[in-house]
Design a protein around this motif. Structure first.
Motif, PDB file in Angstrom:
ATOM      1  N   HIS A   6       0.797  -1.230   0.000  1.00  0.00           N
ATOM      2  CA  HIS A   6       0.000   0.000   0.000  1.00  0.00           C
ATOM      3  C   HIS A   6       0.831   1.283   0.000  1.00  0.00           C
ATOM      4  O   HIS A   6       0.354   2.326   0.410  1.00  0.00           O
ATOM      5  CB  HIS A   6      -0.944   0.007   1.203  1.00  0.00           C
ATOM      6  N   HIS A   7       2.070   1.202  -0.433  1.00  0.00           N
ATOM      7  CA  HIS A   7       2.895   2.417  -0.443  1.00  0.00           C
ATOM      8  C   HIS A   7       2.539   3.309  -1.621  1.00  0.00           C
ATOM      9  O   HIS A   7       2.018   2.844  -2.632  1.00  0.00           O
ATOM     10  CB  HIS A   7       4.377   2.057  -0.519  1.00  0.00           C
ATOM     11  N   ILE A   8       2.890   4.593  -1.470  1.00  0.00           N
ATOM     12  CA  ILE A   8       2.709   5.514  -2.598  1.00  0.00           C
ATOM     13  C   ILE A   8       3.612   5.064  -3.743  1.00  0.00           C
ATOM     14  O   ILE A   8       3.218   5.084  -4.904  1.00  0.00           O
ATOM     15  CB  ILE A   8       3.059   6.951  -2.157  1.00  0.00           C
ATOM     16  N   ALA A  34       9.299   1.853  10.779  1.00  0.00           N
ATOM     17  CA  ALA A  34       8.157   1.197  11.437  1.00  0.00           C
ATOM     18  C   ALA A  34       7.931  -0.225  10.909  1.00  0.00           C
ATOM     19  O   ALA A  34       8.862  -1.026  10.899  1.00  0.00           O
ATOM     20  CB  ALA A  34       6.911   2.070  11.303  1.00  0.00           C
ATOM     21  N   ASP A  63       7.599  -1.520   7.986  1.00  0.00           N
ATOM     22  CA  ASP A  63       8.460  -1.922   6.862  1.00  0.00           C
ATOM     23  C   ASP A  63       9.852  -2.294   7.366  1.00  0.00           C
ATOM     24  O   ASP A  63      10.441  -3.280   6.925  1.00  0.00           O
ATOM     25  CB  ASP A  63       8.594  -0.774   5.851  1.00  0.00           C
ATOM     26  N   ARG A  77      10.611  -3.302  10.351  1.00  0.00           N
ATOM     27  CA  ARG A  77      10.531  -4.555  11.128  1.00  0.00           C
ATOM     28  C   ARG A  77      10.431  -5.757  10.187  1.00  0.00           C
ATOM     29  O   ARG A  77      10.978  -6.818  10.463  1.00  0.00           O
ATOM     30  CB  ARG A  77       9.351  -4.504  12.094  1.00  0.00           C
ATOM     31  N   GLN A 119      14.338  10.660   7.845  1.00  0.00           N
ATOM     32  CA  GLN A 119      15.585  10.128   8.405  1.00  0.00           C
ATOM     33  C   GLN A 119      16.268  11.176   9.271  1.00  0.00           C
ATOM     34  O   GLN A 119      16.884  10.844  10.272  1.00  0.00           O
ATOM     35  CB  GLN A 119      16.527   9.675   7.276  1.00  0.00           C
ATOM     36  N   VAL A 144       8.529   6.179  17.716  1.00  0.00           N
ATOM     37  CA  VAL A 144       7.796   6.657  16.537  1.00  0.00           C
ATOM     38  C   VAL A 144       8.304   5.987  15.265  1.00  0.00           C
ATOM     39  O   VAL A 144       7.519   5.608  14.393  1.00  0.00           O
ATOM     40  CB  VAL A 144       7.905   8.191  16.411  1.00  0.00           C
ATOM     41  N   PHE A 145       9.627   5.783  15.169  1.00  0.00           N
ATOM     42  CA  PHE A 145      10.165   5.266  13.909  1.00  0.00           C
ATOM     43  C   PHE A 145      10.301   3.745  13.861  1.00  0.00           C
ATOM     44  O   PHE A 145      10.617   3.193  12.804  1.00  0.00           O
ATOM     45  CB  PHE A 145      11.495   5.945  13.580  1.00  0.00           C
ATOM     46  N   THR A 146      10.101   3.065  14.989  1.00  0.00           N
ATOM     47  CA  THR A 146      10.153   1.597  14.915  1.00  0.00           C
ATOM     48  C   THR A 146       8.798   0.958  15.191  1.00  0.00           C
ATOM     49  O   THR A 146       8.467  -0.067  14.605  1.00  0.00           O
ATOM     50  CB  THR A 146      11.173   1.001  15.912  1.00  0.00           C
ATOM     51  N   ASN A 147       8.006   1.574  16.042  1.00  0.00           N
ATOM     52  CA  ASN A 147       6.717   0.966  16.389  1.00  0.00           C
ATOM     53  C   ASN A 147       5.735   2.039  16.852  1.00  0.00           C
ATOM     54  O   ASN A 147       5.372   2.094  18.023  1.00  0.00           O
ATOM     55  CB  ASN A 147       6.934  -0.081  17.487  1.00  0.00           C
ATOM     56  N   PRO A 148       5.298   2.896  15.927  1.00  0.00           N
ATOM     57  CA  PRO A 148       4.418   4.003  16.334  1.00  0.00           C
ATOM     58  C   PRO A 148       3.074   3.499  16.853  1.00  0.00           C
ATOM     59  O   PRO A 148       2.631   2.407  16.484  1.00  0.00           O
ATOM     60  CB  PRO A 148       4.245   4.801  15.041  1.00  0.00           C
ATOM     61  N   GLU A 167       2.165   5.678  11.313  1.00  0.00           N
ATOM     62  CA  GLU A 167       2.834   4.600  10.582  1.00  0.00           C
ATOM     63  C   GLU A 167       2.676   4.797   9.076  1.00  0.00           C
ATOM     64  O   GLU A 167       3.634   4.685   8.317  1.00  0.00           O
ATOM     65  CB  GLU A 167       2.255   3.242  11.012  1.00  0.00           C
ATOM     66  N   ILE A 183       5.051   7.797   7.953  1.00  0.00           N
ATOM     67  CA  ILE A 183       6.506   7.608   7.953  1.00  0.00           C
ATOM     68  C   ILE A 183       6.948   6.447   7.052  1.00  0.00           C
ATOM     69  O   ILE A 183       8.105   6.367   6.696  1.00  0.00           O
ATOM     70  CB  ILE A 183       7.080   7.410   9.375  1.00  0.00           C
ATOM     71  N   THR A 184       6.005   5.582   6.670  1.00  0.00           N
ATOM     72  CA  THR A 184       6.378   4.497   5.762  1.00  0.00           C
ATOM     73  C   THR A 184       5.985   4.809   4.318  1.00  0.00           C
ATOM     74  O   THR A 184       6.090   3.954   3.442  1.00  0.00           O
ATOM     75  CB  THR A 184       5.724   3.156   6.176  1.00  0.00           C
ATOM     76  N   GLY A 185       5.525   6.033   4.080  1.00  0.00           N
ATOM     77  CA  GLY A 185       5.228   6.433   2.701  1.00  0.00           C
ATOM     78  C   GLY A 185       3.936   5.858   2.169  1.00  0.00           C
ATOM     79  O   GLY A 185       3.848   5.476   1.009  1.00  0.00           O
ATOM     80  N   ARG A 186       2.919   5.764   3.036  1.00  0.00           N
ATOM     81  CA  ARG A 186       1.635   5.237   2.563  1.00  0.00           C
ATOM     82  C   ARG A 186       0.588   6.335   2.478  1.00  0.00           C
ATOM     83  O   ARG A 186      -0.566   6.055   2.254  1.00  0.00           O
ATOM     84  CB  ARG A 186       1.143   4.135   3.490  1.00  0.00           C
ATOM     85  N   TYR A 187       1.015   7.594   2.686  1.00  0.00           N
ATOM     86  CA  TYR A 187       0.035   8.695   2.654  1.00  0.00           C
ATOM     87  C   TYR A 187      -0.083   9.277   1.274  1.00  0.00           C
ATOM     88  O   TYR A 187       0.898   9.392   0.563  1.00  0.00           O
ATOM     89  CB  TYR A 187       0.484   9.804   3.609  1.00  0.00           C
ATOM     90  N   GLY A 188      -1.282   9.695   0.886  1.00  0.00           N
ATOM     91  CA  GLY A 188      -1.465  10.359  -0.402  1.00  0.00           C
ATOM     92  C   GLY A 188      -1.142  11.831  -0.323  1.00  0.00           C
ATOM     93  O   GLY A 188      -0.723  12.327   0.679  1.00  0.00           O
TER      94      GLY A 188
END
Lengths: 242, 275
Positions: free
Chosen positions: A10-12, A85, A87, A89, B231, B257-261, B267, B270-275
């Motif tokens: 689901h990544h951009i 996060a 990804d 892990r 980063q 926040v960056f390993t287990n928000p 999440e 920071i993992t690039g799933r936002y539009g």
């Protein structure tokens, strides 16, 4: 939680999706090869099939090559994407799982070598049959948990590993009785005890892979946790999950 | 996630190896809302700013992070038709710096700001750093020289410019100009420094220098930094706040926040799933 809710795809960036999905798929591909190695090694041992044992030994470099290939893929994902996060892990879990799978491959090779050393002792070797089936089952379940990133299945693997440890001890005792009865079986008996021990170690690796699923999905590291604390956490999770 | 009704902000910071006790507060936003005319850019934000720590503000464009940052030194006072609601308490005085009776110039002496692009004044290197001190009325030349040297040393620029303090600031490279702006902000002895994407116009080496500097400065001054670079937030900050559509979605220690928000929205971002 399963693969879909983990949202690998689901990544951009579609390319990032593909890289993570490929990585995940390649671990499963390696898992299938390792499972086949375990199945064939156990069969070669029980049926005294030296050709099959030789084939297992010959295929071990393929397992090693897959480990190197997946390591390289992980390196590229880390350097290109700097995952965070879930990804991060997942990539961490892949790096760890591949090490365990490669070791299972080495242990399968060891069992196959035992098959070559114990020809003529099929009756004693047959004692290992059930243990071998249990190990194949736990490895299959562990890979299933990894393929679906399913923590409930991963939990079952933890429980099954304890049964395998107990079964290994029982098999070792049975083989010891053969050795006590007939001193000529001692050499083959010792090899078989080592093979049983190898199978038991495979169960440990399967348990490790299940623990990486926990970490990848929930961010909870169960490794080296005191047994009481771990059980309490698992119980609390079970009670909070609908 | 910050409890919107709890103002004690008792975040457990002992989980980080390099922080061994609960840190005091330098500032705290309480029910802070901000309006550009009729548009509400911040929606009742409650957030702590821990003393001698670096806090990163992250979120997509338009989420309100720069607006939030600018509230801390009353930058919005310079824009018509804007309105604050709520408080920013500054410690140890416990004064609400948004109160009309509080002089924004005095606020800016205690809370400095460094912008996205280096913006040195068309003056010499020395005069750039001495500017704030002169505004404060400092006239003693030896005192000025001492303070300028200290600020330039703190900004890791002294070694590079000590022989040419009278040359124009524009002759410096982009990275040096940005460190000069940091020295200028440090010269007045601020307690809180605000950084608004301070490295977005710099090359990787200059960026690494600024990040190193931020890491060292946290011993002396509390830092609040807005960055689009995930980063960078992970590297330089002790705490990270994720904002979205004017709301504070999550505030936690940066490692978490960056390993287990805690929040799925965090999440996804920071993992690039936002539009």
């Amino acid at each position: 939680m399963t693969l879909d809710t983990q949202g690998i795809g689901h990544h951009i960036s579609r390319q990032f999706n593909r890289e993570l999905l490929d990585l995940h798929a390649h671990v499963l591909e390696m898992g299938n090869l390792v499972s086949a190695q375990v199945r064939d090694a156990v069969r070669a041992l029980i049926e005294a099939d030296t050709d099959l044992a030789a084939a297992v030994i010959a295929r071990d470099p393929d397992v090693n090559a897959m480990e190197l290939h997946i390591d390289q893929e992980c390196n590229l994902v880390l350097v290109r994407r700097q995952p965070a996060a879930g990804d991060l892990r997942l990539v961490f879990a892949v790096i760890k799982a591949v090490i365990d799978l490669e070791r299972v491959g080495d242990l399968a090779k060891r069992v196959a070598t035992t098959a070559l050393e114990t020809r003529g002792q099929e009756r004693m070797a047959s004692q290992i049959g059930h243990l071998g089936a249990s190990v194949q089952a736990i490895l299959g379940r562990s890979l299933d948990a990894f393929s679906r990133l399913d923590v409930d299945t991963a939990l079952k693997v933890r429980a099954e590993d304890k049964a395998i440890d107990a079964e290994c001890k029982a098999v070792s005792r049975q083989i010891l009785t053969y050795m006590l009865e007939d001193a000529r079986t001692i050499s083959a008996g010792l090899s078989l005890v080592w093979a049983a021990r190898s199978l038991e170690r495979m169960g440990d690796h399967a348990k490790n892979i299940a623990e990486y699923v926990f970490y990848a999905v929930l961010g909870k590291d169960l490794r080296h946790m005191a047994a009481a604390e771990r059980e309490a956490w698992i119980a609390s999770r079970a009670s909070s999950t609908p | 996630m910050v409890d919107q009704t709890d103002h004690s902000f008792s975040v457990d910071v002992a989980s980080r190896g390099d922080i061994d006790s609960v840190q005091g507060l330098k500032a705290e936003a309480r029910n802070l809302s901000f309006f550009y005319g009729a548009v509400q850019a911040l929606k009742s934000v409650n957030m702590p700013v821990y003393d001698s720590r670096v806090t990163a503000l992250i979120g997509p464009s338009g989420c309100g992070k720069s607006t939030f940052l600018r509230c801390f030194n009353r930058m919005h006072d310079l824009t018509d038709h804007t309105r604050y609601d709520g408080e920013i308490l500054f410690h140890p005085d416990n004064v609400n710096i948004l109160r009309k009776s509080v002089d924004p110039i005095e606020v800016r002496m205690r809370i400095g700001m460094v912008f996205q692009k280096p913006n040195p004044f068309p003056k010499s290197i020395f005069e750039n750093v001495a500017y704030g001190l002169r505004v404060r009325g400092e006239k003693n030349r030896s005192e000025l020289a001492d303070r300028v040297e200290t600020a330039l040393r703190d900004a890791s620029l002294w070694e590079e410019v000590s022989g040419r303090l009278d040359s124009m600031a524009f002759n410096l490279s982009g990275g040096q100009q940005q460190r000069l702006c940091i020295a200028r902000a440090l010269a007045t002895g601020p307690e809180l420094l605000l950084f608004d994407e301070p490295t977005s116009a710099l090359d990787p080496n200059a960026t690494a220098n600024i990040e190193d500097l931020i890491h060292r400065l946290r011993e002396k001054v509390t830092i609040l930094i807005v960055t689009h670079n995930m980063q960078q937030a992970a590297r330089v900050s002790d705490y990270t706040a994720f904002m979205y559509l004017g709301e504070l979605i999550e505030f936690s220690d940066t490692n978490t926040v960056f390993t287990n928000p805690n929040s799925k929205q965090t999440e996804d971002y920071i993992t690039g799933r936002y539009g």
